[in-house]
Design a protein around this motif. Sequence first.
Motif, short mmCIF file in Angstrom:
data_model
loop_
_atom_site.label_atom_id
_atom_site.label_comp_id
_atom_site.label_asym_id
_atom_site.label_seq_id
_atom_site.Cartn_x
_atom_site.Cartn_y
_atom_site.Cartn_z
N VAL A 293 -2.05 -11.63 -7.39
CA VAL A 293 -0.74 -11.27 -6.83
C VAL A 293 -0.86 -10.26 -5.70
N LEU A 294 -1.73 -9.28 -5.85
CA LEU A 294 -1.87 -8.23 -4.83
C LEU A 294 -2.91 -8.57 -3.76
N ASP A 295 -3.52 -9.73 -3.87
CA ASP A 295 -4.53 -10.14 -2.90
C ASP A 295 -3.85 -10.77 -1.68
N PRO A 296 -3.96 -10.17 -0.49
CA PRO A 296 -3.32 -10.76 0.70
C PRO A 296 -3.77 -12.20 0.97
N LYS A 297 -4.95 -12.55 0.51
CA LYS A 297 -5.45 -13.89 0.74
C LYS A 297 -4.73 -14.95 -0.10
N SER A 298 -3.92 -14.47 -1.06
CA SER A 298 -3.19 -15.43 -1.91
C SER A 298 -1.94 -15.97 -1.24
N ARG A 299 -1.68 -15.53 0.00
CA ARG A 299 -0.57 -16.08 0.77
C ARG A 299 -1.04 -16.36 2.19
N PRO A 300 -0.45 -17.36 2.86
CA PRO A 300 -0.82 -17.64 4.24
C PRO A 300 -0.58 -16.43 5.14
N ALA A 301 -1.46 -16.26 6.12
CA ALA A 301 -1.41 -15.08 7.01
C ALA A 301 -0.40 -15.31 8.13
#
Length: 656
Positions: A293-301
Motif C-alpha cells: 500500500v505504501l509502495d509508490p511502485k504499486s501505482r502507475p507513475a
Amino acid sequence: MNNQFIHKTLLFAVFFAFSLSSQAQQPAATTNYDPHLAFSPLFYTQNGNEYRSASGYPGPKYWQNRADYNISANLDDKTNTVSGTVTITYKNNSPDQLPYLWLQLDQNLFDQNSRGGKLIKAGSRYGARGEKVNGGYTITGLAVSKKSKALKFTSITEDTRMQIRLEDPMAANGDLITIKMDFSFAIPINGSDRMGHLATKNGEIYTIAQWFPRLCVYDDVIGWNTLPYWGASEFYCEYGDVNFSVTAPADHILMGSGELLNPQDVFTPEQLKRWNAAKQSDKTVAIRTAEEVLDPKSRPAKDKLTWKFRMENTRDVAWASSKSFVLDAAKINLPSGKKSLAVSAQPVESNGADAYGRGVEFVKASIEHYSGKWFEYPYPMAVNIASNISGMEYPGIVFCGWKAKKASVWGVIDHEFGHTWFPMIVGSNERKFGWMDEGFNTFINGLSTDAFNNGEFKGKKTNLQAAAKFVSDPNKEFIMLTPDAMVEQNIGINLYAKPGWGLDLLRQQILGEDRFDYAFKNYIKHWAFKHPTPYDFFRSMENGAGEDLSWFWKGWFLENWKMDQAITSVTPSKTGGAITGYQIVVSNLEKMPMPIILQIKTASGKTDMIKIPVDVWMRNKSWTIDYPATEEVVSAELDPEKVLPDINPANNTWSK
C-alpha cells in the motif's frame, strides 16, 4: 442498508402421527378475535388490469420508462468535492404525454436549509449527522434537446427535486429526450450513513453515491414519484444503461458498479496480471497487498488516472476511491456457467483474517448462494468497500463498516449483497415501502447464513413469542408506513425484523418450503428489473402458492394485530371407566389468527405434535381437538418451539 435487527431463520418441523377429528365449540374465554374481520373476502379493492395482472405479475401492457446515463466526473481529494457532467437519455414508454419531467437531486439533503435537515433530529443516523457541510448540488449548463435540436424549457429546483417544464410535451409510447448538465457537490463525512469519506492512516476513503442527478420514476400507480429525500427513506429509480468515468489521483485505487473497462490503463503491469488471474481463481488473489500500500511502485507513475465503467440495465451506480486500499479478488461461479468477479477493497486496519481479509470469500459465497437459490446475479463484478458507512447497498458495490469483525463482517457483506435481489433486481419503491427490500433481504439472509461454510455463523433460532410481545406495543407502529413517517427507533423492527419474520412464518408454518419457494422465485422472476407494489407481491404469493393469505397480509403487514392462543380446557373421555381420549379446547383471544401447534405428553412419556391449519379460525373463536388416547395425558403445550408470534405464552400450557 445494514441494521442491528438481522434476524435468524425459524426452523421447525411438524409431524402428523395420527388421524384427528375436530369440532367447533363455543368460546370459553373472553376474546378480541373477530373471524369475519380476519377473513373478510374484500381484501383487494381493485381488480387486475392490462398493466398489472390479477395474478400479481406484470400485465400484457405493462410499461416502464427508461433512463440511460453518460457521466464524466472528477474527484478532488484536496477539497473533498465531486464535479462532473451527466447526459441523460430519457425514454417515455408510457401511454401519456409528459409536459414536464422530475429529477432527483438527493445531494441537496445536505444543504443546510433542506427540508430533511429540518426534519432530522440531533443524534440521528440520517442527514449530515451534525457536520456543518456546505452541501448540495451546484448545477450549471442545463440543456434539453431532442434529436440534437435544442428544446425550449424552464426549470425549478425545490429541495431535492428539479422540475423541467417543457414547452412541447414528450409524446407517449417511445419519445426520447436528452438532458445535459454540469454538477458539483461537497462530500459530507457521513451522508445519511450511505456515502461519505473516512480518514485512515494511509489516506482518505471516499464512498460516493447519490452523486448525479437522476430521473424520478413515472409509473402507472401514481404517475411521478416525487417524494423528497428526507434521509430515512431510500430510493426508487428507473432502469437503464450507465457509462461513467471518474478521474482521480493516480495513487488511488477506484472501484465502481459494473464492469471496469480499462484495467490496463489504471493498474500496474503486475496488478493487471493478478487482476486477470483472479478472474480464473476460486481462491482469493491479492491484487495489491497490505505490504504494497505504501509502495509508490504499486501505482502507475502519473498525476491522475481515469477509471471507466459500464453497467447495463441498472437502477443506479456508485463508486469508491482511496490510496489506502488493499485490493483482493476471485471468481464467482454462476448457475448458467457465466462468471462474475468478487472484489474487496479495505484499508490495512480492516485487513485481518478476522475482518475484511475474508471479504472476497464472503462476497463470493453470498452471491453464489443467492444465485443458486433465487435468481442469477446479473452484474460483472461484486465489490465490497470497507468504509465509515455501517452498511449500504448499490448495484454491484456495497459499503460496509470498516471496524466489523468475525460474524459481523459476514453479516454486513451478506446483507448488503442480498440487496442485489431486493431492490436492485426487483425494483420496488424503497422510498414508500422500505420493508419490500429490507424485510425480504433480512429473510433471505437467514437462509444464506445457515448455509454458509457448514453453519459457521449460524445463530440461535428466533423466539418469536418474545419478539411478538415486543413488537405488539402500539408505540412500535406497523410495517405499512413510509420510513420517514416512522419513529426512527422503529425502523429496524418494521422494515427489517417483522417482515422478515413474516416470510419465515409463511415458509415454515403456513405454506411450507416448497410452495413458498416456488411462489417467491416466480415473484422475483416476473418482477426482475421492474417495479412491483405491495399488492403485486401479495397477489403473486397467493397465486403461486394457491392460498388466500389476505388474513395474514392484513394482520401482519397492514396492521399490528396481536396473536394469543390459549388452552382453555382439557377434558378426558371415558368408556366403562377407561380413558378413550381427551378434548382439548384452544381459544383465539386476540385479532391475529395463526395455525395451532400443540404438543401433548402422556404418562408413558409419549409425545405427539399436532398441527391444525389456520382455516379453523374462519368462523370459530375456539376449537376443540379430539385426541385419541388410552392413557393419561399429563401435559399439553401450544407452540413449544416458540415459532408463532404468541404474545402471552403464560396461557399456552396445561399440566395435570
